[in-house]
Design an enzyme around this catalytic site. Structure first.
Site, mmCIF file in Angstrom:
data_model
loop_
_atom_site.group_PDB
_atom_site.id
_atom_site.type_symbol
_atom_site.label_atom_id
_atom_site.label_comp_id
_atom_site.label_asym_id
_atom_site.label_seq_id
_atom_site.Cartn_x
_atom_site.Cartn_y
_atom_site.Cartn_z
ATOM 1 N N TYR A 479 0.845 -1.202 0.000
ATOM 2 C CA TYR A 479 0.000 0.000 0.000
ATOM 3 C C TYR A 479 0.879 1.249 0.000
ATOM 4 O O TYR A 479 0.980 1.940 -0.978
ATOM 5 C CB TYR A 479 -0.959 -0.013 1.191
ATOM 6 C CG TYR A 479 -1.991 1.093 1.111
ATOM 7 C CD1 TYR A 479 -3.099 0.952 0.283
ATOM 8 C CD2 TYR A 479 -1.847 2.266 1.826
ATOM 9 C CE1 TYR A 479 -4.041 1.965 0.173
ATOM 10 C CE2 TYR A 479 -2.786 3.293 1.726
ATOM 11 C CZ TYR A 479 -3.880 3.138 0.905
ATOM 12 O OH TYR A 479 -4.811 4.145 0.790
ATOM 13 N N SER A 559 -6.374 0.724 -4.574
ATOM 14 C CA SER A 559 -6.509 2.156 -4.317
ATOM 15 C C SER A 559 -5.133 2.817 -4.457
ATOM 16 O O SER A 559 -4.537 2.774 -5.532
ATOM 17 C CB SER A 559 -7.126 2.380 -2.940
ATOM 18 O OG SER A 559 -7.580 3.705 -2.791
ATOM 19 N N ASP A 643 -17.542 3.102 -8.233
ATOM 20 C CA ASP A 643 -16.488 3.598 -7.343
ATOM 21 C C ASP A 643 -16.444 5.117 -7.450
ATOM 22 O O ASP A 643 -15.994 5.666 -8.456
ATOM 23 C CB ASP A 643 -15.141 2.996 -7.730
ATOM 24 C CG ASP A 643 -14.050 3.286 -6.698
ATOM 25 O OD1 ASP A 643 -14.245 4.203 -5.885
ATOM 26 O OD2 ASP A 643 -13.019 2.594 -6.714
ATOM 27 N N HIS A 678 -15.793 1.036 -4.214
ATOM 28 C CA HIS A 678 -14.370 0.976 -3.901
ATOM 29 C C HIS A 678 -13.989 -0.296 -3.147
ATOM 30 O O HIS A 678 -12.816 -0.597 -2.992
ATOM 31 C CB HIS A 678 -13.983 2.212 -3.079
ATOM 32 C CG HIS A 678 -12.525 2.505 -3.077
ATOM 33 N ND1 HIS A 678 -11.803 2.764 -4.227
ATOM 34 C CD2 HIS A 678 -11.623 2.580 -2.066
ATOM 35 C CE1 HIS A 678 -10.541 2.988 -3.923
ATOM 36 N NE2 HIS A 678 -10.392 2.883 -2.628
#
Length: 718
Positions: A479, A559, A643, A678
């Site tokens: 991430y 993301s 999303d 999302h």
């Protein structure tokens, strides 16, 4: 590679040595994606954006493109021979009872429960020793399970409840108010709530936040002025009082209001980005009470965790990158009056309160340690956790005598423990019965050097006995942003991957919050490349230490992690066999023009800031760095058509660029989930289908004609 036929590309997948025969070639006929001459000029530099038209999520052309892409992608996925086996195994492993930690509200104890394969968790309640009853069943909200429960808040006496719902995965919410005793709806549904919880003020009403409905598409149009409202029960939403955010001076992208547990104060937080906030307080017992500023800039993150009368306890990272707790009197709450209560340490603090105590969780190399303090700041005890992993839930009301916490790690399903607050003793309350043996797996934490020599921690989890021969299918997940910390937790999908002999590796990249604000700030704006370097170095470590090799390595992230994957695969396409970017931020020059994207500028900067920032963003923006004539890894881009956080146009444009410019035999596909957002609230049935496709695509493009460990599938053989 030369095209075999116009618009036709032969995808020939090469078998690994674990398979005796090669997979049959799958022919992919990519849909044609029109190119339109669109040019933007940044500081004298022209930038072409041929697929700008895909940003219009309401156009018939975009809708047709989505259908054509899905037809192509699912046509490919349906030909993977073990796709159904993976789905069956995911369903079987997923099908166990799951229980959330109970919470007392009024006369009832409430808890979340899923029988196994229910699309959404059901809220149950029980009074005393009576049998539990259903309080809310989100599975009845819509026929296809895509309307989810997004929040549930009770008044302090438990007599009233307000819950939020999300439709189709959208961040826009609706609020419904119930008489908690009778479960009857009390008034009209409130609409257009976004990035907000519910905070009750006694039993009279509650605070919530929203944006004005944007012009154009509510799923993609820009929203950047958040407003805090007060809703008085029994009145129409259009008469709700605007509390903060309505003037140019009060304009912020994120505004939230919360009432202290004793209903004495309203605390308001206002932010222009995802890091740093102003803080205000209002005495609700004073009819003429004014908003008093506590923090007037956005250089630090601050929130009120509790109060005793006018004494406030504030969590802050101001002059304390790893956070600390300070106290101050509400009548003079400015920073110059703050007094340290629990000082900063070398580890990151995440505190909670319950039963008249503070519980401070610290991350030590991403592993939880928990300590209990009294309200004088005296250490009562360290809570000896069940093992090495992640603990959560240490909190409750002041009058509680006990509460529940959960514990998990990468190979241990989450269990719930009942904690006696005064004695510090706890007992196992609930442990899942799952068709997975944690004893057969192990996790190892390593520290490896990044490009600039910085030591990065990584936890690698796998089946015991795995040979370090460079041939293990491996997923590297990352991430690296927004101060988010990746701590060990169990995942059913990862369990299925590891059952097949797969290795699962998670590095704690810079940009995250594992080592506090300094670690976060080391991966933002013109230091963002550090994050990508950390991730690339993790891949190199796994390869050099024979956990895997290029042919068996997949990279995955969602993301901001989707951006990570997009940047890594365009910078080092030679390093991995498969790339799995999910709901990614792929167009770094335009991300801030959609929904609340401008609020991410603390981490990213924007192309409009200055020439240096524009050139830096363009230098790694995945959409702008797909090069013709380059062989990219087999790629499955995933996104949802609803999303409205990272709009799907990011993924659409990236997939179009890859399909146009890919050189070689690897497929570049996009899987677009319809009526999904999302990720939060995604129905279990859709999640199982998604991961069957993701893992199927991954194994197949590593050269497997059958799954590595067929023995776990024996239950499905006739």
């Amino acid at each position: 590679m030369k095209k075999l036929l116009p618009g036709l590309l032969a995808i020939i997948l090469i078998s690994s040595c674990k398979n005796e025969s090669k997979p049959e070639p799958i022919i992919v006929n990519y849909p044609k994606t029109n190119k339109v001459d669109t040019i933007d000029t940044y500081f004298g530099t022209e930038v072409k954006d041929a697929y700008r038209w895909l940003e219009d999520d309401r156009s018939t052309e975009t809708e047709a493109w989505v259908k054509d892409q899905n037809k192509t992608t699912f046509g490919y996925l349906e030909k993977i021979p073990f796709r159904k086996d993976l789905k069956n195994r995911l369903e079987k492993l997923w099908n166990y009872e799951k229980l959330g930690s109970p919470r007392k509200r009024g006369d009832y104890t409430y808890f979340y429960k899923n029988d196994g394969l229910q699309n959404q968790y059901v809220v149950y309640r029980a009074k005393g020793n009576e049998e539990p009853e259903v309080f809310l069943d989100p599975n009845t909200f819509s026929e296809d399970g895509t309307t989810s429960l997004a929040g549930l808040t009770f008044t302090k006496d438990g007599s009233l409840a307000a819950y939020l719902i999300s439709e189709g995965g959208s961040d826009w919410r609706k609020a419904i108010v119930l008489n908690a005793e009778t479960k009857e709806i009390m008034e009209d549904t409130l609409v257009d709530i976004k990035f907000s919880g519910i905070s009750w003020r006694g039993n009279d009403g509650f605070y919530y936040s929203s944006y004005d409905k944007p012009k154009g598409s509510e799923l993609s149009a820009k929203t950047d002025q958040h407003k805090l409202y007060y809703h008085k029960l029994g009145t129409l939403q259009k008469t709700d009082a605007l509390v903060y955010g309505g003037t140019p001076l009060e304009k912020h992208r994120y505004v939230g209001g919360s009432v202290t547990e004793d209903n004495k104060y309203l605390v308001i937080s206002a932010s222009i980005s995802t890091s740093g906030n102003k803080l205000f307080i209002q005495d609700l017992e004073d009819p003429n009470g004014l908003l008093i500023p506590m923090v007037e800039d956005t250089k630090s993150d601050n929130y009120v965790i509790d109060n005793v009368g006018s004494k406030l306890y504030i969590v802050t990272d101001r002059n304390a990158p790893n956070k600390k707790i300070v106290t101050v009197d509400a009548n003079n709450p400015q920073q110059e009056n703050w007094v340290d209560f629990i000082p900063e340490t070398e580890n990151v603090l995440s505190p909670n309160t319950g039963g008249g105590y503070f519980f401070t969780e610290y991350m030590v190399d991403a592993i939880s340690k928990v300590f209990q303090y009294d309200y004088e700041g005296k250490l009562v005890r360290e809570v000896q956790l069940p093992g090495l992993g992640s603990a959560s839930g240490f909190g409750g009301e002041k009058e509680d005598k006990e509460f529940y916490f959960s514990f998990t790690n990468y190979n241990t399903p989450g269990s719930t423990y009942k904690y006696a607050i005064e004695s510090g003793k706890y007992e196992l309350y609930w442990k899942p019965e799952i068709d997975f043996n944690p004893e057969g797996y192990e996790s190892k934490q390593v520290f490896y050097p990044s490009k600039d020599g910085t030591k990065i921690p990584m936890i690698i989890t796998y089946k015991k006995g795995v040979l370090l021969n460079g041939k293990n299918p491996t997923i590297l997940y990352g991430y690296g942003g927004f101060n988010v910390s990746l701590t060990p937790s169990f995942s059913i999908t990862n369990a299925v991957w590891m059952e097949q002999g797969g290795v699962y590796a998670v590095p704690n990249l810079r940009g995250g919050g594992e080592y506090g604000k300094k670690w976060h700030d080391a991966g933002i704006k013109t230091k963002k490349q550090n994050v990508f370097d950390d991730f690339i170095a993790a891949a190199e470590y796994l390869i050099s230490n024979k956990y895997t090799s290029k042919e068996y390595l997949a990279i995955r992230g969602g993301s901001n992690g989707g951006l990570l994957v997009g940047a890594a695969m365009t910078q080092r396409p030679d390093l991995m066999q498969v790339a799995l970017p999910a709901v990614g931020v792929m167009d770094m020059l335009r991300y801030h023009t959609f929904t609340a994207g401008a609020g991410w500028a603390y981490d990213y900067g924007t192309a409009e800031d200055d020439k240096e920032m524009f050139e830096y963003l363009k230098g790694y923006s995945p959409v702008h760095n797909v090069k013709a004539g380059t062989s990219y890894p087999a790629t499955l881009v995933t996104t949802g058509d609803h999303d409205d956080r990272v709009v799907p146009a990011h993924s659409f444009k990236f997939a179009a660029e890859l399909q146009e410019k890919q050189e070689g035999n690897n497929p570049t596909l996009i899987r677009i989930e319809t009526n999904a957002g999302h990720g939060a609230g995604t129905p279990v049935s859709k999640t199982i289908e998604q991961y069957a496709d993701i893992f199927g695509f991954t194994f197949f493009n590593m050269g497997y004609t059958e799954l590595p460990n067929k023995s776990v599938l024996k239950d499905f053989k006739e």
